[in-house]
Write a protein that holds these residues in place. Structure first.
Motif, PDB file in Angstrom:
ATOM      1  N   PRO A 183       0.825  -1.213   0.000  1.00  0.00           N
ATOM      2  CA  PRO A 183       0.000   0.000   0.000  1.00  0.00           C
ATOM      3  C   PRO A 183       0.850   1.248   0.000  1.00  0.00           C
ATOM      4  O   PRO A 183       1.960   1.260   0.558  1.00  0.00           O
ATOM      5  N   PRO A 184       0.388   2.326  -0.628  1.00  0.00           N
ATOM      6  CA  PRO A 184       1.162   3.578  -0.647  1.00  0.00           C
ATOM      7  C   PRO A 184       1.421   4.092   0.770  1.00  0.00           C
ATOM      8  O   PRO A 184       0.592   3.926   1.671  1.00  0.00           O
ATOM      9  N   ARG A 185       2.553   4.714   0.953  1.00  0.00           N
ATOM     10  CA  ARG A 185       2.940   5.247   2.266  1.00  0.00           C
ATOM     11  C   ARG A 185       2.272   6.598   2.488  1.00  0.00           C
ATOM     12  O   ARG A 185       2.306   7.474   1.633  1.00  0.00           O
ATOM     13  N   GLN A 186       1.659   6.757   3.651  1.00  0.00           N
ATOM     14  CA  GLN A 186       0.972   8.001   3.998  1.00  0.00           C
ATOM     15  C   GLN A 186       1.924   8.917   4.754  1.00  0.00           C
ATOM     16  O   GLN A 186       2.477   8.550   5.788  1.00  0.00           O
ATOM     17  N   VAL A 187       2.135  10.130   4.230  1.00  0.00           N
ATOM     18  CA  VAL A 187       3.042  11.082   4.889  1.00  0.00           C
ATOM     19  C   VAL A 187       2.321  12.334   5.377  1.00  0.00           C
ATOM     20  O   VAL A 187       2.846  13.077   6.204  1.00  0.00           O
ATOM     21  N   LEU A 188       1.127  12.592   4.852  1.00  0.00           N
ATOM     22  CA  LEU A 188       0.278  13.698   5.298  1.00  0.00           C
ATOM     23  C   LEU A 188      -1.126  13.167   5.532  1.00  0.00           C
ATOM     24  O   LEU A 188      -1.512  12.155   4.952  1.00  0.00           O
ATOM     25  N   THR A 189      -1.894  13.823   6.388  1.00  0.00           N
ATOM     26  CA  THR A 189      -3.295  13.446   6.502  1.00  0.00           C
ATOM     27  C   THR A 189      -4.003  13.837   5.200  1.00  0.00           C
ATOM     28  O   THR A 189      -3.530  14.720   4.465  1.00  0.00           O
ATOM     29  N   PRO A 190      -5.125  13.199   4.897  1.00  0.00           N
ATOM     30  CA  PRO A 190      -5.856  13.591   3.685  1.00  0.00           C
ATOM     31  C   PRO A 190      -6.180  15.086   3.650  1.00  0.00           C
ATOM     32  O   PRO A 190      -6.098  15.720   2.589  1.00  0.00           O
ATOM     33  N   ARG A 191      -6.528  15.657   4.790  1.00  0.00           N
ATOM     34  CA  ARG A 191      -6.849  17.083   4.824  1.00  0.00           C
ATOM     35  C   ARG A 191      -5.618  17.950   4.556  1.00  0.00           C
ATOM     36  O   ARG A 191      -5.690  18.932   3.806  1.00  0.00           O
ATOM     37  N   GLU A 192      -4.490  17.600   5.165  1.00  0.00           N
ATOM     38  CA  GLU A 192      -3.258  18.369   4.951  1.00  0.00           C
ATOM     39  C   GLU A 192      -2.875  18.383   3.481  1.00  0.00           C
ATOM     40  O   GLU A 192      -2.494  19.418   2.926  1.00  0.00           O
ATOM     41  N   ALA A 193      -2.988  17.220   2.837  1.00  0.00           N
ATOM     42  CA  ALA A 193      -2.620  17.140   1.420  1.00  0.00           C
ATOM     43  C   ALA A 193      -3.614  17.888   0.549  1.00  0.00           C
ATOM     44  O   ALA A 193      -3.243  18.526  -0.438  1.00  0.00           O
ATOM     45  N   TRP A 194      -4.886  17.813   0.923  1.00  0.00           N
ATOM     46  CA  TRP A 194      -5.930  18.480   0.139  1.00  0.00           C
ATOM     47  C   TRP A 194      -5.774  19.998   0.181  1.00  0.00           C
ATOM     48  O   TRP A 194      -5.998  20.691  -0.815  1.00  0.00           O
ATOM     49  N   LEU A 195      -5.380  20.531   1.340  1.00  0.00           N
ATOM     50  CA  LEU A 195      -5.264  21.969   1.513  1.00  0.00           C
ATOM     51  C   LEU A 195      -3.893  22.518   1.115  1.00  0.00           C
ATOM     52  O   LEU A 195      -3.724  23.737   1.011  1.00  0.00           O
ATOM     53  N   ALA A 196      -2.938  21.642   0.905  1.00  0.00           N
ATOM     54  CA  ALA A 196      -1.584  22.101   0.563  1.00  0.00           C
ATOM     55  C   ALA A 196      -1.560  22.675  -0.853  1.00  0.00           C
ATOM     56  O   ALA A 196      -2.415  22.357  -1.686  1.00  0.00           O
ATOM     57  N   PRO A 197      -0.593  23.545  -1.151  1.00  0.00           N
ATOM     58  CA  PRO A 197      -0.421  23.993  -2.541  1.00  0.00           C
ATOM     59  C   PRO A 197      -0.249  22.776  -3.444  1.00  0.00           C
ATOM     60  O   PRO A 197       0.438  21.817  -3.082  1.00  0.00           O
ATOM     61  N   ARG A 198      -0.844  22.823  -4.616  1.00  0.00           N
ATOM     62  CA  ARG A 198      -0.836  21.651  -5.488  1.00  0.00           C
ATOM     63  C   ARG A 198      -0.627  22.074  -6.925  1.00  0.00           C
ATOM     64  O   ARG A 198      -0.884  23.212  -7.304  1.00  0.00           O
ATOM     65  N   ARG A 199      -0.198  21.121  -7.705  1.00  0.00           N
ATOM     66  CA  ARG A 199      -0.110  21.366  -9.139  1.00  0.00           C
ATOM     67  C   ARG A 199      -0.273  20.053  -9.885  1.00  0.00           C
ATOM     68  O   ARG A 199      -0.035  18.968  -9.323  1.00  0.00           O
ATOM     69  N   GLU A 200      -0.672  20.152 -11.124  1.00  0.00           N
ATOM     70  CA  GLU A 200      -0.894  18.976 -11.953  1.00  0.00           C
ATOM     71  C   GLU A 200       0.364  18.663 -12.757  1.00  0.00           C
ATOM     72  O   GLU A 200       0.956  19.552 -13.371  1.00  0.00           O
ATOM     73  N   ILE A 201       0.765  17.406 -12.744  1.00  0.00           N
ATOM     74  CA  ILE A 201       1.951  16.989 -13.476  1.00  0.00           C
ATOM     75  C   ILE A 201       1.638  15.717 -14.267  1.00  0.00           C
ATOM     76  O   ILE A 201       0.678  14.998 -13.951  1.00  0.00           O
ATOM     77  N   PRO A 202       2.418  15.392 -15.288  1.00  0.00           N
ATOM     78  CA  PRO A 202       2.235  14.126 -16.006  1.00  0.00           C
ATOM     79  C   PRO A 202       2.465  12.939 -15.074  1.00  0.00           C
ATOM     80  O   PRO A 202       3.334  12.985 -14.195  1.00  0.00           O
ATOM     81  N   LEU A 203       1.695  11.879 -15.250  1.00  0.00           N
ATOM     82  CA  LEU A 203       1.842  10.696 -14.414  1.00  0.00           C
ATOM     83  C   LEU A 203       3.271  10.166 -14.442  1.00  0.00           C
ATOM     84  O   LEU A 203       3.798   9.725 -13.416  1.00  0.00           O
ATOM     85  N   LYS A 204       3.910  10.207 -15.600  1.00  0.00           N
ATOM     86  CA  LYS A 204       5.253   9.639 -15.734  1.00  0.00           C
ATOM     87  C   LYS A 204       6.276  10.380 -14.880  1.00  0.00           C
ATOM     88  O   LYS A 204       7.366   9.862 -14.625  1.00  0.00           O
ATOM     89  N   GLU A 205       5.928  11.570 -14.392  1.00  0.00           N
ATOM     90  CA  GLU A 205       6.820  12.327 -13.519  1.00  0.00           C
ATOM     91  C   GLU A 205       6.406  12.252 -12.048  1.00  0.00           C
ATOM     92  O   GLU A 205       6.980  12.930 -11.194  1.00  0.00           O
ATOM     93  N   GLY A 206       5.405  11.401 -11.751  1.00  0.00           N
ATOM     94  CA  GLY A 206       4.814  11.434 -10.415  1.00  0.00           C
ATOM     95  C   GLY A 206       5.478  10.566  -9.365  1.00  0.00           C
ATOM     96  O   GLY A 206       5.203  10.733  -8.169  1.00  0.00           O
ATOM     97  N   GLU A 207       6.339   9.626  -9.745  1.00  0.00           N
ATOM     98  CA  GLU A 207       6.908   8.716  -8.754  1.00  0.00           C
ATOM     99  C   GLU A 207       7.652   9.485  -7.662  1.00  0.00           C
ATOM    100  O   GLU A 207       8.467  10.369  -7.929  1.00  0.00           O
ATOM    101  N   GLY A 208       7.331   9.157  -6.426  1.00  0.00           N
ATOM    102  CA  GLY A 208       7.969   9.800  -5.283  1.00  0.00           C
ATOM    103  C   GLY A 208       7.278  11.066  -4.817  1.00  0.00           C
ATOM    104  O   GLY A 208       7.599  11.589  -3.743  1.00  0.00           O
ATOM    105  N   ARG A 209       6.300  11.557  -5.583  1.00  0.00           N
ATOM    106  CA  ARG A 209       5.577  12.769  -5.187  1.00  0.00           C
ATOM    107  C   ARG A 209       4.393  12.411  -4.284  1.00  0.00           C
ATOM    108  O   ARG A 209       3.908  11.280  -4.270  1.00  0.00           O
ATOM    109  N   ILE A 210       3.903  13.408  -3.541  1.00  0.00           N
ATOM    110  CA  ILE A 210       2.768  13.202  -2.639  1.00  0.00           C
ATOM    111  C   ILE A 210       1.481  13.527  -3.389  1.00  0.00           C
ATOM    112  O   ILE A 210       1.308  14.650  -3.887  1.00  0.00           O
TER     113      ILE A 210
END
Length: 476
Positions: A405-432
């Motif tokens: 299972p994926p490792r959880q490093v932030l609560t769902p709320r923390e991640a939802w409210l954090a600054p975010r941006r859209e990136i290509p899936l192929k660049e997503g490994e290791g990102r939150i």
């Protein structure tokens, strides 16, 4: 003659409609006078005339004191609850309301990974932190069985401050866990228990059906009355075992639900309860018998169906026999291919998984209709000489769709409210991940906000969204 008050809200709607008052209020279609002609013709003047709002005599869902309150009280009495709330935003609103009312930021919620997406939405709203229990899964087809009492006991020991336990009774496929034991364990450790019974509004109406989780001690039970009973789509109920937290739940629901509830949806809950009360046991007894006969005929024809014996064990206590899960392997094709064949034969199924199909039988399915389904299933082409595999495969502990299972490093709320941006899936490994990815149906979470995107996760998302797909991540 039937006594007045059997369906208080429905009767109030009819009584108001009989007055034929000129409407100078919402809705703007004015009893259907201002609607597209084909729409008016299809629905009819009476249906449109019952699409009403909070006028005198029809009460107010936000603070009921009249017909709505009386209807909810009758529902509570029938289902054995201390208090019942009518929901017009689906079972999802009930699940989110309980999490929001019970939990505060940082509180731990113990749940299986296969919980519905609305549960994770509740975590985002409340700021609570998920704690996942190891789940037993069937290897073929790949569906969740449940969690064992031993796993819950270990989880409770490791998380002594957990606030809430979330159970799913039944799963989308109709499988129920050992809810009585799980609920008792949670209560012994001071947790309250929320049960997602969205697919089990009919439970307890026949001895061959699983029991209602409310009867097993669940503190909050959410049912999608529209899924298997007679209510309109989107109409659901939330039952409380004790009334003490009712005001907090009401406040959360007023935060989440519309201030313009559909009275057609509300009234459909009232009459669905009346129908269940007056004829539910007879109707569902007949439905169970029809489902069992269909299962026997399919088995005789060499078409396996997931059976109670296939799932009963340490993690599951039984199965809703009115849900038919048919593996696709004996036919040598995929679930979606079977669904397409059946559609051409006039049969629309509930769900087509990669390697199985799922069908639901209710009292609305008569003998002739079931026979037409049987005829279509028997007409499905099968691979000559192929021996149908076992329906259930080998059961074992698994994180579900992921090897790890994926490792959880932030609560769902923390991640939802954090600054975010859209990136290509192929660049997503290791990102939150900053979004909830839970395709419906069945709405199970593949990735939850706050989890790290791994190579395996990215590969699965590419299959879902395509090689050029994108994902929202926390902008670190």
């Amino acid at each position: 003659m039937k006594t007045q008050g059997q369906a208080p809200l429905w009767e109030a709607l009819l009584n108001y409609r009989r007055q034929r008052l000129n409407s100078w209020h919402t809705p703007g279609h004015k009893d259907g006078a201002y609607t597209w002609p084909s729409w008016r013709q299809a629905l009819g003047e009476e249906t449109l005339g019952l699409d009403l709002t909070e006028v005198p005599g029809l009460d107010n869902l936000a603070c009921p004191g009249g017909a709505i309150r009386a209807a909810q009280e009758k529902a509570a009495a029938f289902y054995g609850a201390a208090r019942t709330f009518f929901l017009v935003n689906g079972a999802s609103s009930g699940l989110m309301a309980v999490i929001l009312a019970v939990c505060r930021p940082g509180d731990e919620v113990i749940l299986p990974r296969y919980a519905h997406r609305s549960v994770f939405n509740g975590l985002i709203l409340s700021g609570a932190r998920p704690v996942y229990m190891e789940t037993e899964w069937l290897a073929s087809p790949g569906i969740p069985l449940g969690v064992t009492p031993a796993v819950l006991a270990r989880t409770l020991k490791a998380h002594p401050r957990a606030r809430l336990l979330l159970l799913v009774h039944p799963t989308y496929e109709g499988i129920v866990p050992h809810s009585r034991e799980l609920i008792a364990l949670a209560h012994d450790h001071g947790l309250v228990v929320l049960v997602d019974a969205a697919h089990g509004a009919h439970f307890g109406l026949d001895p061959m059906l699983p029991p209602s989780p409310l009867a097993l001690g669940g503190d909050y039970v959410v049912q999608s009355t529209h899924k298997t009973m007679g209510a309109l789509t989107q109409a659901a109920m939330l039952h409380l075992r004790e009334a003490g937290t009712g005001d907090a739940i009401a406040a959360a629901l007023n935060l989440l639900q519309t201030t313009s509830p559909s009275y057609l949806l509300l009234a459909s809950l009232d009459v669905a309860r009346l129908q269940a009360e007056e004829r539910g046991r007879r109707d569902w007894g007949r439905t169970v018998a029809r489902a069992l006969r269909l299962r026997e005929k399919l088995a005789a024809a060499g078409i396996p169906c997931l059976a109670p014996a296939d799932v009963t064990g340490p993690a599951a206590s039984g199965l809703d026999v009115t849900r038919l899960l048919l593996p696709a392997a004996p036919f040598g094709v995929s679930g979606p291919e079977i669904a397409a064949f059946l559609r051409r034969a006039g049969q629309e199924i509930e769900l087509a998984g990669p390697d199985y199909i799922l069908l639901i039988i209710t009292p609305g399915d008569g003998g002739a209709k079931i026979n037409s389904l049987l005829k279509a299933l028997l007409a499905l082409p099968r691979v000559a000489g192929r021996v149908p595999p076992e329906a259930n495969g080998k059961a074992g502990a698994s994180p579900g769709p992921w090897t790890v299972p994926p490792r959880q490093v932030l609560t769902p709320r923390e991640a939802w409210l954090a600054p975010r941006r859209e990136i290509p899936l192929k660049e997503g490994e290791g990102r939150i991940c900053a979004e909830l990815i839970a395709p419906c149906p069945p709405g199970l979470a593949l990735v939850v906000p706050g989890e790290v995107l791994t190579e395996e996760v990215i590969a699965r998302l590419v299959c879902l969204r395509g090689p050029e797909g994108k994902v929202l991540v926390v902008d670190e």
